[in-house]
Scaffold this active site. Structure first.
Site, PDB file in Angstrom:
ATOM      1  N   CYS A  84       0.814  -1.223   0.000  1.00 40.41           N
ATOM      2  CA  CYS A  84       0.000   0.000   0.000  1.00 40.41           C
ATOM      3  C   CYS A  84       0.848   1.273   0.000  1.00 40.41           C
ATOM      4  O   CYS A  84       0.325   2.366  -0.223  1.00 40.41           O
ATOM      5  CB  CYS A  84      -0.946   0.000   1.195  1.00 40.41           C
ATOM      6  N   HIS A 332      -9.010   3.989  -1.502  1.00 47.09           N
ATOM      7  CA  HIS A 332      -7.651   3.468  -1.388  1.00 47.09           C
ATOM      8  C   HIS A 332      -7.290   2.639  -2.623  1.00 47.09           C
ATOM      9  O   HIS A 332      -7.282   1.405  -2.561  1.00 47.09           O
ATOM     10  CB  HIS A 332      -7.542   2.646  -0.097  1.00 47.09           C
TER      11      HIS A 332
END
Ligand SMILES: [Zn+2]
Lengths: 384, 126
Positions: A84, A332
């Protein structure tokens, strides 16, 4: 080392897209290049981030593909992957290339598409960022990893599910002010507490969504930046790691990589937590925001939940955190997240954030966490 | 002199019910293999150390939205267990009711075999 600035930013709408990662990145990158006021011809390198492309689009070698769609196919490209934290790692390396004098203008960013995958397939693929021998076979998921952290934080500090819910409510309130956000609607504490259980004690509204989208920033040397519209300087950019194995972490209520990266970034910039006016941090789950606000030195260990409950991290509070809506409401798109966070801080420091503007912001912090907390990047940006 | 315990060896032993840790011959640091340098003192002098398999739950979660292929198993619990020797290990909880789980609960290692893959599991102490 030369001073380096961000001179242009571009972010697509976050949510569901039918276009490919390369198309999405090219849109964000073209916006960033026009915002920077440079010719596409000025770009000397592209640092591109993507995580799921191989699975979702059956597409590797996405860097040159994105450059081709953008229309500058001869520019050298490199793909980054640190789960991420992917495009924040790309940003740090682009800064180093410019700081070291190898290039004057570098395009950085990332793109992701996951909403074309079924939820169980995306859940499985995300879990690949935890260890394949010990953790995946036990059936761990990403909500599960952060649920383990949440339970440990609750046991050690008395943090409550309601305090975590305050993070979600606040980030949704901010996201409602962001036209690029995936969710632009406010939610209530009750909605969070009554939402479906995902991985106890985390519920649906404690979790960020799956998101498609892209973000890009243009970084440049001081000489180029001085001629641009509104440069924002990279005061520091630091990376830190911690063990890939969750079982090695002696205290699950802390993220050591965040503490290490923050310390290094503050040292590089010659500043401290008290100098920061606005923060974009990695709230993949509500507990992640609470732990990050402690690890970055804004609040004492164990008091991040209290800070959320008291509204200190809200727009108008002591230290606004995630004015964009954060990962929770803005969305996200994994490989694009770090660049999108940096783009928000640049927008804030240029005082161009409209109704979600943090008044008088001069120094901003970007925090991006990769995978099972094994990778963290922290950058400090400043308008002066 | 360092004896390397591979992942394959660790899980073959685990399948037979034996947990194998490693202890640093220089500073005494305990770890779960595989590992080359000691993260505490940077020496390369591991010795195998049989672990008893008893410990207590340091943290746990109940997974209700599982990854692909595990729908039939959900809901199930995963825990990080602090073993009595001092190292921790993540594993699947077996044969303990989900509502009986709590931080500090004593548990004991037991191997789980799924699709010919050995998984670390923890069940009741007796
Ligand atoms: Zn040692």
């Amino acid at each position: 080392m030369r001073r380096v600035a961000v001179i242009g930013v571009g972010v697509t709408k976050f949510g569901k897209h039918e276009r490919t990662c390369a198309e999405l990145f090219a849109e964000a990158a073209a916006d960033a290049i026009l915002d920077a006021g440079v010719s596409p011809r000025a770009i000397q390198a592209i640092y591109f981030g993507n995580v799921v492309g191989g699975e979702g689009e059956r597409q590797l070698h996405m860097g040159p593909q994105a450059a081709s769609v953008l229309g500058i196919p001869s520019v050298p490209t490199t793909r980054f992957e640190t789960a991420c934290a992917t495009s924040h790692a790309a940003l740090r390396h682009a800064m180093m290339e410019v700081a070291g004098g190898l290039s004057d203008v570098v395009l950085v960013g990332g793109a992701e598409r996951v909403l074309n995958l079924p939820t169980d397939a995306a859940t499985e693929y995300f879990a690949f960022a935890s260890d394949a021998a010990f953790e995946q076979p036990a059936g761990i998921t990403f909500p599960g990893v952060f649920a383990l952290i949440a339970r440990a934080h609750m046991a050690k500090h008395g943090t409550t599910e309601e305090q975590m819910a305050h993070v979600a409510v606040k980030n949704h309130r901010h996201g409602a002010l962001n036209p690029k956000a995936q969710f632009q609607k406010e939610i209530t504490i009750e909605q969070v507490l009554n939402s479906a259980k995902i991985a106890d004690p985390l519920k649906l509204y404690d979790c960020c969504p799956f998101t498609d989208g892209a973000a890009a920033v243009v970084v440049a040397s001081e000489e180029v930046a001085r001629k641009s519209r509104r440069p924002v300087w990279i005061l520091a950019s630091a990376a830190a790691s911690d063990s890939m194995f969750l079982h090695v972490k002696k205290d699950l209520s802390r993220v050591l990589a965040t503490e290490r990266a923050a310390e290094a970034a503050y040292r590089q910039a010659g500043r401290g937590p008290a100098d920061v006016d606005v923060v974009e941090l990695h709230d993949c789950f509500t507990i992640a925001e609470i732990v990050a606000t402690e690890g970055l030195g804004f609040f004492e260990p164990g008091t991040g939940g209290v800070a959320a409950e008291k509204g200190w991290t809200s727009l108008g509070g002591k230290l606004p955190v995630n004015p964009s809506g954060g990962l929770k409401a803005k969305g996200h798109p994994i490989g694009a997240t770090g660049a999108a966070q940096a783009a928000e801080i640049v927008t804030q420091l240029r005082h161009e954030a409209g109704s979600r503007q943090v008044d008088g912001a001069k120094v901003g912090l970007v925090h991006t966490l990769g995978g099972n907390t094994a990778t963290v990047l922290v950058s400090l940006l400043g308008s002066e | 002199m360092s004896k390397v315990i591979t992942l394959q060896a660790f899980f073959e032993e685990a399948r037979a019910g034996r947990l194998t840790g490693i202890r640093c011959g220089r500073c005494g640091e305990l770890a779960i293999p595989p590992k080359e340098f000691c993260p505490a003192c940077q020496e390369r002098a591991w010795e195998p150390l049989p672990l008893d398999g008893r410990g207590t739950i340091a943290s746990f979660t109940v997974i209700r939205v599982p990854p692909r292929g595990r729908a039939a198993e959900a809901p199930y619990a995963v825990a990080v267990v602090r073993l009595d020797e001092g190292v921790s290990l993540l594993g699947r909880i077996v044969d303990i009711p989900l509502d009986a789980l709590k931080v500090g609960l004593p548990v004991r290692f037991r191997p789980l075999v799924r699709d010919n893959q050995t998984v670390v599991g923890f069940g009741p102490t007796v």
